[in-house]
Every structure is written in C-alpha cells, then in structure tokens.
Design a protein around this motif. Structure first.
Motif, mmCIF file in Angstrom:
data_model
loop_
_atom_site.group_PDB
_atom_site.id
_atom_site.type_symbol
_atom_site.label_atom_id
_atom_site.label_comp_id
_atom_site.label_asym_id
_atom_site.label_seq_id
_atom_site.Cartn_x
_atom_site.Cartn_y
_atom_site.Cartn_z
ATOM 1 N N ARG A 1 45.742 -2.381 54.856
ATOM 2 C CA ARG A 1 46.984 -2.054 55.566
ATOM 3 C C ARG A 1 47.977 -3.200 55.383
ATOM 4 N NH1 ARG A 1 46.645 -0.575 60.814
ATOM 5 N NH2 ARG A 1 44.390 -0.273 60.918
ATOM 6 N N GLU A 2 49.234 -2.989 55.762
ATOM 7 C CA GLU A 2 50.252 -4.024 55.622
ATOM 8 C C GLU A 2 49.847 -5.261 56.425
ATOM 9 O OE1 GLU A 2 53.332 -5.876 54.053
ATOM 10 O OE2 GLU A 2 52.915 -3.771 53.580
ATOM 11 N N GLY B 1 43.743 0.338 48.041
ATOM 12 C CA GLY B 1 45.124 -0.026 48.314
ATOM 13 C C GLY B 1 45.623 -1.139 47.420
ATOM 14 N N TYR C 1 49.502 -3.552 47.039
ATOM 15 C CA TYR C 1 50.863 -3.762 47.529
ATOM 16 C C TYR C 1 51.873 -3.614 46.394
ATOM 17 C CZ TYR C 1 49.186 -5.811 51.957
ATOM 18 O OH TYR C 1 48.609 -6.026 53.183
ATOM 19 N N SER D 1 53.430 -0.360 49.804
ATOM 20 C CA SER D 1 52.088 -0.319 49.236
ATOM 21 C C SER D 1 51.713 1.109 48.872
ATOM 22 C CB SER D 1 51.067 -0.886 50.228
ATOM 23 O OG SER D 1 50.995 -0.077 51.389
ATOM 24 N N ASN E 1 48.271 3.527 49.058
ATOM 25 C CA ASN E 1 46.936 3.661 49.644
ATOM 26 C C ASN E 1 46.303 4.964 49.197
ATOM 27 O OD1 ASN E 1 47.295 2.181 53.004
ATOM 28 N ND2 ASN E 1 47.353 1.271 50.973
ATOM 29 N N LEU F 1 53.543 3.827 51.174
ATOM 30 C CA LEU F 1 53.928 3.312 52.472
ATOM 31 C C LEU F 1 55.115 2.359 52.378
ATOM 32 C CD1 LEU F 1 50.597 3.695 52.512
ATOM 33 C CD2 LEU F 1 50.908 2.857 54.829
ATOM 34 N N GLY G 1 54.553 -0.385 56.491
ATOM 35 C CA GLY G 1 53.325 0.020 57.150
ATOM 36 C C GLY G 1 53.281 1.479 57.542
ATOM 37 N N ARG G 2 54.320 2.247 57.235
ATOM 38 C CA ARG G 2 54.358 3.665 57.590
ATOM 39 C C ARG G 2 54.376 4.535 56.338
ATOM 40 N NH1 ARG G 2 58.153 4.737 62.907
ATOM 41 N NH2 ARG G 2 56.897 3.502 64.364
#
Length: 299
Positions: free
Chosen positions: A170-171, A251, A253, A258, A260, A269, A272-273
C-alpha cells in the motif's frame, strides 16, 4: 609428603584438566553460536553496483539522507512487492545471497522480510550504519494488538536516525523519514508523523487523503538479527490466517501512485485510493505481471 598426597595431586590435576577442557568446549560452543547468530556481511562492491543498476541508480552516492530517499523511492518504483513464491509453495530463503539472486539477478520482488533485508544489505554495502527492527502493522488490521510481522530499517546518520522501508504494497513513505517526534514530514504523496506510545514504543502515523492522521505501524528500538525474522516470515508463508496465502498480492509504485494486483483485480491507485480497476482472467495474469510489475513471464 603426607599420606594420600599423590592422590590429592591427581585429583587436583583432574579438576584443573577438566576445567580447562570445559573452558575450551564452552568457548567453542560460544564461538559456534556467535557464528550462527551473527548478522551477515553487507553486499560486496560488485553486488552493490549490480543492485544499484537494478533500481536505476549509478554514480556517487554520498552517505546522506538525500541518498537514502533516492534509494527508497527508486526501490519502490523498480522492485515489485509480490507473494508469488508463497502462492506456489516455493520456500522463502532470507539469506543475503538468495535475496540478491532473486531480486537483482532474476528481477523478482518479494515482501518486507525479503525486500528490507536486501535493502539493508545494500545500504550497509554503501557504508551506511543500519539497525534492523520489527514492527506491528496497525492500519487496516483487525481489532486488538497485532503480532510483529513487518521488517523495517533504522539508518544512523551524524544528524540523527532515519526510518527506511521499501517493503509495503500500500502507499507508504517514499522518503527516508527523520525519527523526530511530533513533527510532520511529507513525501509529496502523503504526510507522516512519529509519536511515542506506552505500549508500541513508537507509532508512525500516516495521512493521505483523510482529514486526520491514522496509525500506520508501531515499533520498538530492540535490534533484530536475521533469526528473529524466521518465525514471522514462516507464519506469513504457512499459517491459515496469513493474508499472503489467500491470493495474489503484487504492487509497484509509479511517480504519482501505484499499480496493485489483489486477487484478479488490477488497480491503478492515486494517493492511496483506487482510480481505475479491471478484473483479469487467469490467462491475462502472466502478461500483466510482466508489463505492469516487471516480473518476467514464466517466473
């Protein structure tokens, strides 16, 4: 000489001899134990050069916070987070040589116990002083106190310590974060703060698009040796409650977000969304793994 003197001398000789032998045996045991427990040597100059080429860096890299940030950011954008070995049942090998083979020579990725272990070897090979730590994930975890199952790095510079982490899907922070409490630091994607906690020791807070900071993970300053990561890594590989055995978790970046792969859902994303999402067939997966995440087809 009094009666029994020779017998007394023999007894004393045996006691001394036994003590000396015991001392030598204990010393050998201590040395063997130390040999097995010692932290592996950093990567060689040739390995460092190859590793830097793998993440797209070259030239002089002074021992500064700016260099740490360059390395962490480049690592996130070139080395994928992935659990494909776990899903295939391939045992994970956390030795420095095995990680170099997998990440650098085979252009694969891994998860935190692999990625941050290898990153630590790279940083030490460059001349940085590194302490390996264990953390508890807090963000997105079920209620209660989670186990320690995250490998992080604390790098020591003359001006202070910096948290470095390239092992989160995740971020997460793309920069080396100064370990200064109650101050906000930005990496251009999110904001981060450290705060002290009576149980967790230190908690890293994160704020992406939400209005308030959210606890990300907590950690103490107890140094870890490679053997300390064996059990949590094995838990992640084999335990029925481990999220890593369920489905694809891949994942990597980009400059502004990023990519995923969660199960068969490919997601792009931003902050983070999820900005876009596609459902993939099994047949499409191998091509996507290579095109989006740099994982060679057939690996």
């Amino acid at each position: 000489m009094p009666a029994g003197g020779h017998a007394d001398e023999r007894i004393i000789f045996r006691v001394v001899a036994f003590s000396l032998m015991k001392g030598k045996v204990c010393k050998k045991i201590r040395e063997e134990g130390s040999r097995k427990r010692r932290i592996p040597m950093a990567y060689s100059a040739e390995q460092v050069k190859a590793y830097l080429a793998r993440i797209g860096l070259s030239g002089e890299l002074p021992l500064t916070a700016e260099t740490l940030t360059r390395i962490v950011s480049a690592h996130y954008q070139t080395v994928p987070y992935e659990n494909l070995f776990i899903l295939s049942g391939t045992p994970l090998d956390l030795s420095p040589e095995a990680l170099f083979q997998k990440i650098v020579l085979e252009h694969r990725g891994g998860f935190c116990f692999e990625l941050n272990a290898a990153l630590g070897e790279l940083l030490e090979g460059l001349g940085f002083s590194v302490t390996h730590l264990a953390a508890r994930f807090l963000r997105g975890e079920p209620e209660g106190i989670p186990m320690r199952r995250h490998h992080i790095l604390l790098v020591h510079l003359p001006e202070g310590d910096y948290l470095c982490d390239a092992g989160i899907m995740r971020e997460a922070s793309r920069r080396a974060l100064p370990l200064v409490y109650d101050r906000t630091f930005s990496d251009g994607m999110g904001e981060y703060r450290f705060q002290k906690d009576p149980f967790y020791g230190t908690v890293l807070l994160q704020r992406l698009s939400e209005p308030e900071f959210v606890p990300f993970f907590g950690f103490t300053m107890e140094p870890q040796i490679p053997a300390d990561y064996v059990m949590p890594c094995f838990y992640c590989e084999k335990h029925p409650d481990s999220p890593f055995i369920k489905d694809y978790m891949v994942g990597i970046y980009t400059e502004k977000g990023s990519w995923n792969l969660v199960g068969h859902s490919l997601r792009r994303l931003e902050n983070g969304r999820i900005a876009e999402q596609w459902e993939l067939t099994e047949k499409e997966l191998s091509g996507v793994l290579e095109a989006r995440f740099g994982i060679p087809e057939g690996k």
